[in-house]
Design an enzyme around this catalytic site. Structure first.
Site, PDB file in Angstrom:
ATOM      1  N   TYR A   1       0.829  -1.205   0.000  1.00 32.95           N
ATOM      2  CA  TYR A   1       0.000   0.000   0.000  1.00 32.95           C
ATOM      3  C   TYR A   1       0.869   1.263   0.000  1.00 32.95           C
ATOM      4  CZ  TYR A   1      -3.870   3.128   1.053  1.00 32.95           C
ATOM      5  OH  TYR A   1      -4.815   4.126   0.986  1.00 32.95           O
TER       6      TYR A   1
ATOM      7  N   PHE B   1      -6.567  19.908 -24.813  1.00 31.73           N
ATOM      8  CA  PHE B   1      -7.270  18.670 -25.142  1.00 31.73           C
ATOM      9  C   PHE B   1      -8.643  18.722 -24.461  1.00 31.73           C
ATOM     10  CE2 PHE B   1      -8.103  14.092 -24.300  1.00 31.73           C
ATOM     11  CZ  PHE B   1      -8.232  13.705 -25.614  1.00 31.73           C
ATOM     12  N   ASP B   2      -9.615  17.924 -24.957  1.00 35.85           N
ATOM     13  CA  ASP B   2     -10.987  18.114 -24.439  1.00 35.85           C
ATOM     14  C   ASP B   2     -11.123  17.822 -22.939  1.00 35.85           C
ATOM     15  OD1 ASP B   2     -10.903  15.354 -24.679  1.00 35.85           O
ATOM     16  OD2 ASP B   2     -12.439  15.226 -26.231  1.00 35.85           O
TER      17      ASP B   2
ATOM     18  N   ASP C   1       1.292  19.617 -21.088  1.00 32.87           N
ATOM     19  CA  ASP C   1       0.453  18.435 -21.239  1.00 32.87           C
ATOM     20  C   ASP C   1       1.248  17.458 -22.118  1.00 32.87           C
ATOM     21  OD1 ASP C   1      -1.292  16.456 -22.004  1.00 32.87           O
ATOM     22  OD2 ASP C   1      -2.976  17.784 -22.396  1.00 32.87           O
TER      23      ASP C   1
ATOM     24  N   ALA D   1       1.200  13.990 -22.980  1.00 31.24           N
ATOM     25  CA  ALA D   1       0.791  12.653 -23.444  1.00 31.24           C
ATOM     26  C   ALA D   1       1.723  12.130 -24.541  1.00 31.24           C
ATOM     27  CB  ALA D   1      -0.658  12.702 -23.944  1.00 31.24           C
TER      28      ALA D   1
ATOM     29  N   LYS E   1      -0.601   6.946 -23.759  1.00 29.35           N
ATOM     30  CA  LYS E   1      -0.142   7.282 -25.108  1.00 29.35           C
ATOM     31  C   LYS E   1       1.319   6.846 -25.241  1.00 29.35           C
ATOM     32  CE  LYS E   1      -4.162   9.330 -24.834  1.00 29.35           C
ATOM     33  NZ  LYS E   1      -4.358  10.705 -24.468  1.00 29.35           N
TER      34      LYS E   1
ATOM     35  N   HIS F   1     -21.331  13.058 -29.250  1.00 28.73           N
ATOM     36  CA  HIS F   1     -20.829  12.016 -30.173  1.00 28.73           C
ATOM     37  C   HIS F   1     -20.774  10.638 -29.529  1.00 28.73           C
ATOM     38  CE1 HIS F   1     -17.418  13.919 -28.167  1.00 28.73           C
ATOM     39  NE2 HIS F   1     -16.768  12.778 -28.276  1.00 28.73           N
TER      40      HIS F   1
END
Ligand SMILES: *Cc1c(COP(=O)(O)O)cnc(C)c1O
Length: 458
Positions: free
Chosen positions: A72, A124-125, A215, A217, A258, A450
């Site tokens: 843990y 990014f969204d 960011d 990724a 990614k 979407h």
């Protein structure tokens, strides 16, 4: 025929994929309301929906999984990950998180106050949504070239420094908790940011005493694009380039799904001790103890290995060429794509492939459905289905500038013949393009529609 690099791996374990019959595909489309998010993954032959968490782990990563320490607190796997993060990115503090948006949530919870603004090239969204969820406003300041699909600028992800200075002056530093940049720019077609631009962005943010977060990724694909395209970097390794990139920043968020080639995982890194202590408290509340951050020990171990594998230059050369190859084959099939091809995906210009379908009848969605009908291939529409909304003042629908179909390439997963197959199916669609019909919504939620919308043919 364009050059295709031989895959720098051989295949030791296989996952069967199957192609269901044309009739079964038609039935699946109808049952799904022509929305490919609602189709069972098993009924898809080539799945190019996303490159997120869909890559193939290496034998070293699978071996690391077996060595995962599930303690843990203070697990050995945490210290392996810590060593990799410090070596590559060089930040003083970090926490693991279960994926990119979890890191973004914690950063936004600690730093963003209602009414504040966060600038970037393009958010990014999930980053956009996490800033908004705290009452903040994301601001996109990418260079104008990013909006021209034919423009072959080598660093179309660059942030426009004049726009940035102007934005900071107009807004006032007290209304900006920190500044960001996304590498590569996912929302803008997987386009890279140059080192020169990263330096100028860092200088600008720092001149106003604003912390600078990246960011990250696709940190490795961006580093390799710098090596290929920016004078002075051809002789440097991607690891050296990554270190130089991150020495400019005060912190980063990362989806490890990614370029770190794991199925789940993320990171939040920073240099400021006071903010780190707040981050740690928020992490304990939301994700877990700071040495596992919502992940199993085995996930930390696989990430520690993947962070280096993502930087392997033979692999990166193969990966970027794979995108360029698919892009070129699609162009030969008569289907234009955003230029230059990005690092992780190819974006088909659906409006050009299906010129008779107006934006209001969703040419990107029509092409998406056709690729499934023709070859059981899944891509994702990035056009009016995702982004057309009524103007709050006039009630008139505003359509996005481009109607695209994105074909994202999972890492180390598909071979040349799979991509040739995708190009072949696209050529078939092109030959009967005038018979392809548009779609209308039969159901659409208000936001992020979407994912769950249903359609019917016009
Ligand atoms: C995928 C992605 C994210 C979000 O990461 P998740 O792991 O999907 O939560 C954030 N930023 C960029 C640039 C991404 O590509």
């Amino acid at each position: 025929m364009p050059h295709y690099p031989p895959e720098p791996f051989r295949i030791k374990m296989v996952e069967p994929i199957r192609q269901i019959s044309r009739e079964a595909r038609e039935a699946a489309l109808q049952a799904a309301g022509y929305n490919l998010f609602a189709i069972k993954a098993e009924d898809i032959f080539i799945d190019l929906l996303t490159d997120s968490g869909t890559g193939a782990m290496s034998q070293e990563q699978w071996a690391a999984i077996m060595r995962g320490d599930e303690s843990y607190a203070g697990a050995r796997s945490y210290y392996h990950l810590k060593a990799a993060v410090e070596d590559i990115f060089g930040f003083k503090y970090f926490v693991p998180a279960h994926q990119g948006r979890a890191a973004e949530n914690i950063l936004a919870a600690v730093l963003v106050k209602p009414g504040q603004y966060v600038p970037s090239n393009m958010h990014f969204d999930t980053t956009d949504a996490n800033i908004r969820a705290r009452g903040g406003r994301p601001v996109n300041l990418v260079i104008d070239e990013a909006f021209d699909p034919a423009n072959t600028h080598p660093f179309k992800g660059n942030l426009d420094i004049d726009k940035l200075k102007d934005f900071i002056e107009r807004t006032g530093v007290e209304k900006i908790p920190f500044g960001m940049i996304t590498v590569t720019n996912n929302s803008g077609g997987g386009q890279p940011v140059s080192m020169a631009n990263l330096k100028a962005v860092a200088e600008t943010y720092h001149a106003y005493n604003l912390p600078f977060f990246i960011d990250s990724a696709r940190y490795a694909e961006n580093a390799y694009f710098i090596k290929l395209r920016e004078p002075g970097y051809e002789g440097k390794s991607t690891l050296e380039i990554a270190r130089e990139m991150y020495a400019l920043a005060d912190g980063m968020t990362m989806s490890a799904k990614k370029d770190a080639i794991v199925n789940i995982g993320g990171l939040l890194c920073l240099n400021d001790e006071t903010i780190f202590k707040q981050v740690r408290n928020e992490l304990i509340l939301r994700e877990g103890f700071p040495t596992y951050g919502g992940l199993a020990g085995r996930d930390l171990e696989a990430m520690a290995v993947g962070l280096y594998e993502g930087l392997d230059e033979t692999y990166l050369a193969y990966r970027l060429n794979q995108c360029a190859y698919l892009s070129k084959r699609l162009n030969e099939a008569g289907a234009p794509t955003i230029q230059p091809p990005g690092g992780h995906a190819v974006y088909l210009d659906a409006a050009a492939v299906l010129p008779h379908i107006p934006p209001g009848q969703f040419p990107g969605q029509a092409l998406c459905v056709e690729l499934y009908r023709e070859g059981a291939i899944r891509g994702v529409e990035i056009g009016s289905v995702m982004f057309a909304y009524p103007d709050p003042d006039t009630g008139q629908t505003i359509h996005p500038r481009l109607e695209l179909l994105r074909l994202a390439i999972p890492r180390r997963t598909y071979t040349q013949s799979h991509l040739d197959y995708v190009a072949g199916c696209t050529a078939q669609i092109k030959s009967r393009a005038d018979q392809v019909r548009g779609y209308t919504f039969s159901y659409a939620p208000e936001l992020l529609r979407h994912f769950t919308a249903r359609f019917e043919p016009v």
